[in-house]
Design an enzyme around this catalytic site. Sequence first.
Site, PDB file in Angstrom:
ATOM      1  N   GLU A  55       0.820  -1.201   0.000  1.00 32.26           N
ATOM      2  CA  GLU A  55       0.000   0.000   0.000  1.00 32.26           C
ATOM      3  C   GLU A  55       0.862   1.263   0.000  1.00 32.26           C
ATOM      4  OE1 GLU A  55      -2.278  -3.015   2.651  1.00 32.26           O
ATOM      5  OE2 GLU A  55      -0.219  -2.652   1.971  1.00 32.26           O
ATOM      6  N   THR A 164      13.439 -44.770  -6.261  1.00 30.21           N
ATOM      7  CA  THR A 164      14.160 -43.520  -6.029  1.00 30.21           C
ATOM      8  C   THR A 164      15.675 -43.679  -5.966  1.00 30.21           C
ATOM      9  OG1 THR A 164      14.010 -43.781  -3.619  1.00 30.21           O
ATOM     10  CG2 THR A 164      12.189 -42.643  -4.720  1.00 30.21           C
ATOM     11  N   SER A 171      21.828 -42.791  -6.759  1.00 34.35           N
ATOM     12  CA  SER A 171      20.623 -42.111  -7.234  1.00 34.35           C
ATOM     13  C   SER A 171      20.908 -40.953  -8.191  1.00 34.35           C
ATOM     14  CB  SER A 171      19.818 -41.578  -6.039  1.00 34.35           C
ATOM     15  OG  SER A 171      20.588 -40.643  -5.310  1.00 34.35           O
ATOM     16  N   LEU A 207      21.602 -29.052  -0.288  1.00 35.99           N
ATOM     17  CA  LEU A 207      20.229 -28.598  -0.069  1.00 35.99           C
ATOM     18  C   LEU A 207      20.111 -27.081  -0.074  1.00 35.99           C
ATOM     19  CD1 LEU A 207      18.937 -31.077   2.675  1.00 35.99           C
ATOM     20  CD2 LEU A 207      18.838 -31.292   0.188  1.00 35.99           C
ATOM     21  N   LEU A 304      11.764 -40.987   6.065  1.00 35.48           N
ATOM     22  CA  LEU A 304      11.232 -39.721   6.566  1.00 35.48           C
ATOM     23  C   LEU A 304       9.966 -39.324   5.810  1.00 35.48           C
ATOM     24  CD1 LEU A 304      11.892 -37.739   8.776  1.00 35.48           C
ATOM     25  CD2 LEU A 304      13.214 -36.403   7.135  1.00 35.48           C
TER      26      LEU A 304
END
Length: 368
Positions: A55, A164, A171, A207, A304
Amino acid sequence: MFTALDHQHMAQALRLARLGSLSTRPNPAVGCVIARGAEVVGEGWHQQAGGPHAEVYALQAAGPAARGAAAYVTLEPCSHTGKTGPCADALIAAGVGRVVAAIQDPNPEVAGRGLARLSAAGIEVASGLMETEAEQINAGFFQRMRNARPRVFTKLASSLDGRTAMASGESKWITGAEARADVQRLRASACAIVTGIATVLADEPQLNVRDDALLDQLPSQPLRVVLDRQLRMPANAAMLTTPGRVVVLTTTVALQQAAEQVAALQAAGAEVVSLADELTPPQVLQWLAQQQCNNVMLEAGAGLNGAFLAAGCIDELFLYQAAHVMGASARGLFDMPDLQQMQDRVNFQLLDVRQLGDDLRLSYTLQQ
């Protein structure tokens, strides 16, 4: 109640809000358009946490033309003083004649008070225009405010037969470059990325966000959280060699029994935090909500992912599916308790399918 012109201006405000979707955390992304009839006299969006709200930018752009104009805001104007002043007061001071909010702010510090203050000042107010679209932009913020836990999405990459990794743990790489680039965008949208110690030990992941164009929009790297019940986290782990906050969540017992390991991790730049004797998904998410995390990305293995799914703590799933088969001995997507009957299945609803190079990205939401 709302005209075609109202919809047009709010649609533009929503487009503006999306410009800040990566840069405003933990605040919501908000857009604002100030118009006199069909003419837009000012517009703006919240660009970064701690900076002016949407705003304020729109009023600065409009100047004197804001008096008597209509303001279209994707979230109810705030009524409290944080790092900036109340936007409701700024709109009142500018003399706007009407304020249309897409949706009421779920923050208990606002929650209708902003609209009430505007109305008390004699300004015409309305809310609920394009409400669904507005909530989607800030889904994690709404979930944290309403349920005291972040929105959780998991990223998985698999073969056509749902594998996976090979039995050996190999992987890299299941999917192609286009899919891996898309994962960077997912990471950038997260306040925190959660993984398990097994993934850290097996894959040495960083990550982090490594796309420079995305990094330029972020206030910081996402918080990286490792769930580690027995404090096996290496002090020389790859993620501790890159910028950004890393937290190792462990149990009270492990923290008490591994003072030397804790000291080594802290010396390497990690924070070590104990929650309880067990790191359950709800406990982890409660802690992340206390860290003001709106969107949490789960980037982990089958164990997990299975634990979060079994606890009902996955809101959305992004599956990158490659066009190959890895065989029956390869590892699966979820380790779940034995499901004996069809009625025990965990059901998802397909939201979106996109092709990324030779791979598909399938987006699902958990059916309640």
